[in-house]
Write an enzyme that holds these catalytic residues in place. Structure first.
Site, PDB file in Angstrom:
ATOM      1  N   LYS A 487       0.849  -1.207   0.000  1.00 50.03           N
ATOM      2  CA  LYS A 487       0.000   0.000   0.000  1.00 50.03           C
ATOM      3  C   LYS A 487       0.873   1.241   0.000  1.00 50.03           C
ATOM      4  O   LYS A 487       0.635   2.181  -0.751  1.00 50.03           O
ATOM      5  CB  LYS A 487      -0.924   0.047   1.231  1.00 50.03           C
ATOM      6  CG  LYS A 487      -2.105  -0.878   1.243  1.00 50.03           C
ATOM      7  CD  LYS A 487      -3.185  -0.572   0.241  1.00 50.03           C
ATOM      8  CE  LYS A 487      -2.942  -1.224  -1.087  1.00 50.03           C
ATOM      9  NZ  LYS A 487      -3.401  -2.559  -1.300  1.00 50.03           N
ATOM     10  N   LYS A 605      -6.089  -0.265 -12.411  1.00 50.42           N
ATOM     11  CA  LYS A 605      -6.938  -0.964 -11.449  1.00 50.42           C
ATOM     12  C   LYS A 605      -7.088  -2.433 -11.824  1.00 50.42           C
ATOM     13  O   LYS A 605      -7.071  -3.310 -10.973  1.00 50.42           O
ATOM     14  CB  LYS A 605      -8.317  -0.286 -11.420  1.00 50.42           C
ATOM     15  CG  LYS A 605      -9.286  -0.903 -10.426  1.00 50.42           C
ATOM     16  CD  LYS A 605      -8.845  -0.656  -9.001  1.00 50.42           C
ATOM     17  CE  LYS A 605      -9.712  -1.345  -7.973  1.00 50.42           C
ATOM     18  NZ  LYS A 605      -9.013  -1.439  -6.681  1.00 50.42           N
TER      19      LYS A 605
HETATM   20  O1  M6R Z   1      -8.457  -7.482  -9.463  1.00 50.85           O
HETATM   21  P1  M6R Z   1      -7.418  -8.323  -8.788  1.00 50.85           P
HETATM   22  O2  M6R Z   1      -7.684  -8.558  -7.359  1.00 50.85           O
HETATM   23  O3  M6R Z   1      -7.167  -9.606  -9.538  1.00 50.85           O
HETATM   24  O4  M6R Z   1      -6.087  -7.480  -8.889  1.00 50.85           O
HETATM   25  C1  M6R Z   1      -4.864  -8.001  -8.491  1.00 50.85           C
HETATM   26  C2  M6R Z   1      -3.835  -6.914  -8.338  1.00 50.85           C
HETATM   27  O5  M6R Z   1      -3.603  -6.289  -9.574  1.00 50.85           O
HETATM   28  C3  M6R Z   1      -4.270  -5.862  -7.326  1.00 50.85           C
HETATM   29  O6  M6R Z   1      -4.562  -6.427  -6.093  1.00 50.85           O
HETATM   30  C4  M6R Z   1      -3.167  -4.810  -7.153  1.00 50.85           C
HETATM   31  O7  M6R Z   1      -2.045  -5.380  -6.538  1.00 50.85           O
HETATM   32  C5  M6R Z   1      -3.710  -3.633  -6.348  1.00 50.85           C
HETATM   33  N1  M6R Z   1      -3.359  -2.405  -7.005  1.00 50.85           N
HETATM   34  C6  M6R Z   1      -3.154  -3.556  -4.982  1.00 50.85           C
HETATM   35  O8  M6R Z   1      -3.560  -2.447  -4.276  1.00 50.85           O
END
Ligand code: M6R
Length: 610
Positions: A487, A605
């Site tokens: 984070k 995102k």
């Molecule tokens: O949509 P998802 O949960 O599959 O995404 C996975 C990661 O891209 C996501 O958790 C990313 O690490 C976030 N930006 C973390 O804050």
């Protein structure tokens, strides 16, 4: 990642396209653009690098761009930097305009061939080959739809496309393979978009396109076929999203709003899934009992924050006697597997569109993993549609790129999952009832943890001039330290690394000096004694410790050690509670640093390309 919106209306589509682009901003982008077929039948295109405000300035400075058919795009650069030339839509022959989300893997080969055929290129993107291919086929006599089919047939990779032809106003062709694309159906208006949130001001009715679908839309008609022209039947869905659910309200950032929604989100994720004493297994789907009964091991697949949720779940599952492996999806894809018998694949994803996670689930099936469960926050996503069992997290739309409430609700869902699997490994009714009671208290405990915000705000000041930070955790709180570090680095750009505290002496201790903030979580668990030892090791070297400690630990502030007491909670929910202060710390450091909190640089995102 890139966002697509297209619209056909009896009125001017410019406001629809701009509103849609704004609603797609959360996906992450670094340039944007739109193309509209003007009343006089000519194609106008405007593009700008940077944020949407730059595109709006370009529009204001133009002679005006209006019409009833148009496509627009937010681009997250992959091939070529975020310049105006590389921004979408790409145009060929002043007549065909195209937007794309995805990656054309064989673009070099196609580009070389097209150049030999006399086509011009004006960008470094892989996308431009598609629009040139379409034009080439049209120049050689194909109609618009046939040219799209012929071109798509030559593409390798994953993509979602929106295409207009100035000679056919009132018509948009879309296509999907890999990257998400939906059709919105309004009153005398039809739309194309990457997701329903882009259209929510206009309609809630939509159709999710499947891989291989080609869609032909006009103001009142939607025709879906496959590459060979065979009609495809797709259900109309109605979104439960309200235009207000994506509004910022009184918050400064979506991340702040989403951190503060976590008590409610946890409560919504528990709603209907637990009784006073039991977890209702049926919430995983009608086939859940049959599949869970024969499951002997779990393989969790996920990326980023979702991967950290998976790491926490491994402790929960193994503690209850269920063997569990957790792997980053892209790494899972990179090797062969010795597949354990009766192993259930659990895919975790907020968006349900993360390409690595989707591909890893498909690969797991190929390798012979028995069954799959998706824990996801997006009901109409590819992941949900492709999984046998599904447990939705009810976080509501998460707009901030940094995942917060999605993580907390994933942990809630995984807790439910661990309990139903634990039953099969001997968890008795009395123990289950205790764990369920603790879960019920979670929303209130989250609200209490949020009250630490002003103390954390003061601590964040100490990071104003810092470039690096270490995060420490032990056992089940090591993944929470990983999440805290992720984070912080994502939104404040402070280089933050998390280590299991026991690893400190094996290397990272060399980094510790009076300039290095070291953040630790210290729940009152079996690891506490050892963690206290690690804290002393850091203090002895002049490191500045910030420790979020369970109030029962009796840790107190002294030189080089600031302790922030977190109200004591049961160990079954402690990882969820200790997440909250770390999210708040990252948010307040980023606020001080003045970064773009909801849309951090270079990030998207939903990561829909490999
Ligand atoms: O949509 P998802 O949960 O599959 O995404 C996975 C990661 O891209 C996501 O958790 C990313 O690490 C976030 N930006 C973390 O804050």
């Amino acid at each position: 990642m890139c966002g697509i919106i297209g619209a056909i209306s009896k009125a001017d589509v410019l406001p629809i396209l701009l509103d849609g682009l704004k609603r797609l901003e959360y996906r992450g982008y670094d340039s944007s653009g739109l193309a509209i077929i003007q009343e006089k039948g000519s194609l106008s295109r405007l593009r700008a690098p940077g944020k949407l405000i730059e595109l709006e300035r370009t529009i204001d400075a133009s002679e005006g761009i209006h019409g009833r058919t148009g496509i627009a795009h937010t681009r997250w650069a992959t091939h070529g930097p975020p310049t105006e030339n590389n921004a979408h839509p790409h145009v060929s022959g002043e007549r065909i305009a195209l937007v794309c989300n995805g990656i054309v893997e064989n673009h070099e080969e196609l580009r070389n061939w097209l150049v030999d055929e006399g086509m011009d290129f004006h960008s470094e993107t892989d996308t431009e080959v598609i629009v040139n291919l379409i034009r080439l086929h049209m120049d050689r006599g194909s109609d618009f739809m046939s040219a799209v089919r012929e071109s798509i047939g030559a593409l390798k990779g994953a993509y979602a496309l929106g295409i207009v032809n100035a000679d056919e106003p009132g018509r948009i062709i879309g296509a999907r393979r890999g990257s998400p694309l939906i059709v919105g159906v309004g009153k005398d208006e039809t739309y194309l978009a990457s997701d329903i949130s882009a259209l929510i001001a206009h309609t809630r009715d939509f159709i999710v396109l499947e891989n291989g679908d080609i869609v032909d839309i006009d103001q009142n008609r939607v025709t879906i076929t496959d590459l060979d022209g065979r009609p495809q039947d797709r259900d109309m869905r109605t979104s439960t999203l309200s235009p207000r659910s994506t509004e910022l309200g009184n918050h400064r950032h979506y991340m702040e709003k989403e951190i503060h929604e976590q008590g409610q989100a946890a409560s919504d994720t528990l709603e209907g899934r637990i009784t006073a004493r039991r977890v209702l297994e049926a919430c995983f789907g009608t086939e859940a009992k049959r599949i869970f009964d024969k499951t002997r091991a779990i393989q969790i697949l996920a990326c980023g924050t979702s991967y950290h949720a998976g790491l926490v779940a491994r402790y929960w599952l193994e503690d209850l006697g269920i063997p569990c492996q957790v792997e980053i999806a892209s790494e899972f894809l990179s090797r062969k597997h010795a597949v354990p018998r009766d192993c259930l694949v659990v895919a975790l994803s907020q968006s349900g569109e993360t390409i690595d996670t989707l591909s890893s689930v498909a690969y797991a099936k190929e390798c012979g993993y028995a069954h799959s469960l998706a824990i996801c926050n997006a009901p109409d996503s590819s992941l949900v549609r492709d999984s046998e069992l599904v447990l939705m997290t009810h976080a509501g739309p998460e707009i901030g790129v940094a995942s917060t409430k999605a993580f907390v609700t994933q942990l809630v869902a995984l807790r439910l999952f661990a309990i139903v699997m634990g039953r099969r490994a001997g968890l008795d009714m009395a123990e289950e009832s205790k764990l369920v009671r603790e879960l019920r208290e979670l929303p209130a405990r989250i609200e209490s943890a949020l009250e630490l915000e002003s103390a954390i705000q003061a601590i964040a000041e100490q990071f104003a001039n810092k470039q690096h930070a270490l995060f420490l955790g032990r056992g089940i709180h090591y993944p929470i330290a990983l999440e805290g570090a992720l984070k912080l680095k994502e939104i404040s750009y402070v280089h933050a690394e998390a280590y299991p505290a026991g690893e400190l002496k094996h290397g990272p201790l060399a980094l510790v000096d009076s300039e290095m903030p070291v953040v630790s979580v210290a729940p009152n668990d079996m690891q506490l004694g050892k963690l206290k030892g690690n804290i002393e090791e850091v203090r002895a070297r002049g490191g500045k410790l910030i420790v979020f400690a369970d109030s029962d630990t009796r840790l107190s502030s002294r030189e080089n050690l600031q302790v922030i007491n977190v109200a004591s909670v049961e160990s079954s929910i402690a990882p969820i509670i200790f997440t909250i202060p770390l999210q708040l710390l990252a948010y307040h450091v980023a606020l001080i640093k003045g970064t773009d909190i909801d849309k951090p640089r270079n990030l998207a995102k939903s990561v829909t390309v490999e």
